[in-house]
Design a protein around this motif. Structure first.
Motif, PDB file in Angstrom:
ATOM      1  N   VAL A 264       0.835  -1.203   0.000  1.00 44.61           N
ATOM      2  CA  VAL A 264       0.000   0.000   0.000  1.00 44.61           C
ATOM      3  C   VAL A 264       0.868   1.250   0.000  1.00 44.61           C
TER       4      VAL A 264
ATOM      5  N   ALA B 119       1.154   4.133  -2.910  1.00 45.24           N
ATOM      6  CA  ALA B 119       1.074   5.580  -2.677  1.00 45.24           C
ATOM      7  C   ALA B 119       2.227   6.318  -3.340  1.00 45.24           C
TER       8      ALA B 119
ATOM      9  N   THR C 291      -3.132   8.178  -5.877  1.00 44.89           N
ATOM     10  CA  THR C 291      -3.570   7.404  -4.720  1.00 44.89           C
ATOM     11  C   THR C 291      -2.819   7.790  -3.448  1.00 44.89           C
TER      12      THR C 291
ATOM     13  N   ALA D 150      -2.792  10.199  -1.187  1.00 50.18           N
ATOM     14  CA  ALA D 150      -3.450  10.621   0.049  1.00 50.18           C
ATOM     15  C   ALA D 150      -4.104   9.448   0.769  1.00 50.18           C
ATOM     16  N   VAL D 151      -4.941   8.710   0.043  1.00 48.76           N
ATOM     17  CA  VAL D 151      -5.680   7.610   0.665  1.00 48.76           C
ATOM     18  C   VAL D 151      -4.762   6.430   0.980  1.00 48.76           C
ATOM     19  N   ALA D 152      -3.987   6.000  -0.028  1.00 46.24           N
ATOM     20  CA  ALA D 152      -3.112   4.844   0.166  1.00 46.24           C
ATOM     21  C   ALA D 152      -2.047   5.140   1.214  1.00 46.24           C
TER      22      ALA D 152
ATOM     23  N   ALA E 199      -2.294   7.135   3.851  1.00 45.47           N
ATOM     24  CA  ALA E 199      -2.906   7.087   5.180  1.00 45.47           C
ATOM     25  C   ALA E 199      -3.151   5.644   5.618  1.00 45.47           C
ATOM     26  N   ILE E 200      -3.681   4.834   4.708  1.00 49.70           N
ATOM     27  CA  ILE E 200      -3.945   3.431   5.040  1.00 49.70           C
ATOM     28  C   ILE E 200      -2.635   2.685   5.280  1.00 49.70           C
TER      29      ILE E 200
END
Length: 206
Positions: free
Chosen positions: A150, A154, A160, A162-164, A166-167
């Protein structure tokens, strides 16, 4: 969930080498240098992401197949955690080299590995092999192996990030905490075995 002495008779089937789960573990091991080549030498990040994702998500496959086909072996018990550790260490080194993760995070994971290596060296002095992998350790490893693809996603696909990101970092930090907790349990287990061995040796010497 206790470490077994290195001597003595092995359980039936534990000495087998060529088994389906062992071949899966060998294939996972081959993925480590392939990932490093793709990620560091050719900068083929998407291909490296695929290799890393497959290597990480198949973490449970060899153990499942071994139990399902009744092909559990001592070699397999060693290869499975070895493949996991090599994936984690290789990924950390590669990510640190390309500044995807800070060196402090890498240092924290490497310090845990050094702690376990020291514990293993002490256990061997008393005739014990590596302790069995417990559930907390497998959970921590699974979370870390899930976090790395992940984080690579990112970095490789800007849309991707921002989302990837954070995850990925949520999984990475949670995995780090569990990884150290599992390490602490291994150390406690090693201390108990050493104390028991010293007690037996002391009684025998009397």
């Amino acid at each position: 969930m206790r470490a077994q002495p290195t001597g003595g008779d092995a359980e039936p089937g534990t000495g087998r080498v060529i088994t389906i789960p062992n071949l899966i573990s060998f294939a996972r091991l081959l993925g480590v240098p392939l990932f490093l080549y793709l990620f560091l030498a050719t900068h083929a990040d998407v291909a490296a992401l695929v290799v890393l994702a497959v290597g990480g998500t198949t973490d449970w496959v060899d153990g499942y197949v071994a139990r399902r086909l009744r092909q559990v072996s001592r070699l397999g018990e060693l290869l499975d955690p070895l493949a996991d550790r090599l994936y984690i260490l290789a990924t950390l080194v590669a990510f640190t080299a390309r500044e995807l993760v800070p060196w402090q995070f890498t240092a924290a994971l490497l310090a845990r590995e050094l702690l376990l290596l020291g514990s293993l060296a002490i256990l061997r002095r008393y005739g014990y092999g590596p302790p069995p992998v417990h559930y907390l350790g497998k959970t921590a490893t699974f979370i870390l192996l899930a976090a790395f693809p992940v984080l690579l996603l990112a970095g490789a696909v800007p849309g991707t990030a921002a989302v990837a990101g954070a995850i990925g970092w949520g999984l990475a930090w949670w995995g780090l905490v569990l990884y150290w907790a599992a390490g602490a349990l291994y150390v406690v287990q090693a201390v108990g075995l050493v104390r028991a061995a010293r007690t037996v040796n002391g009684a025998g010497g009397g």
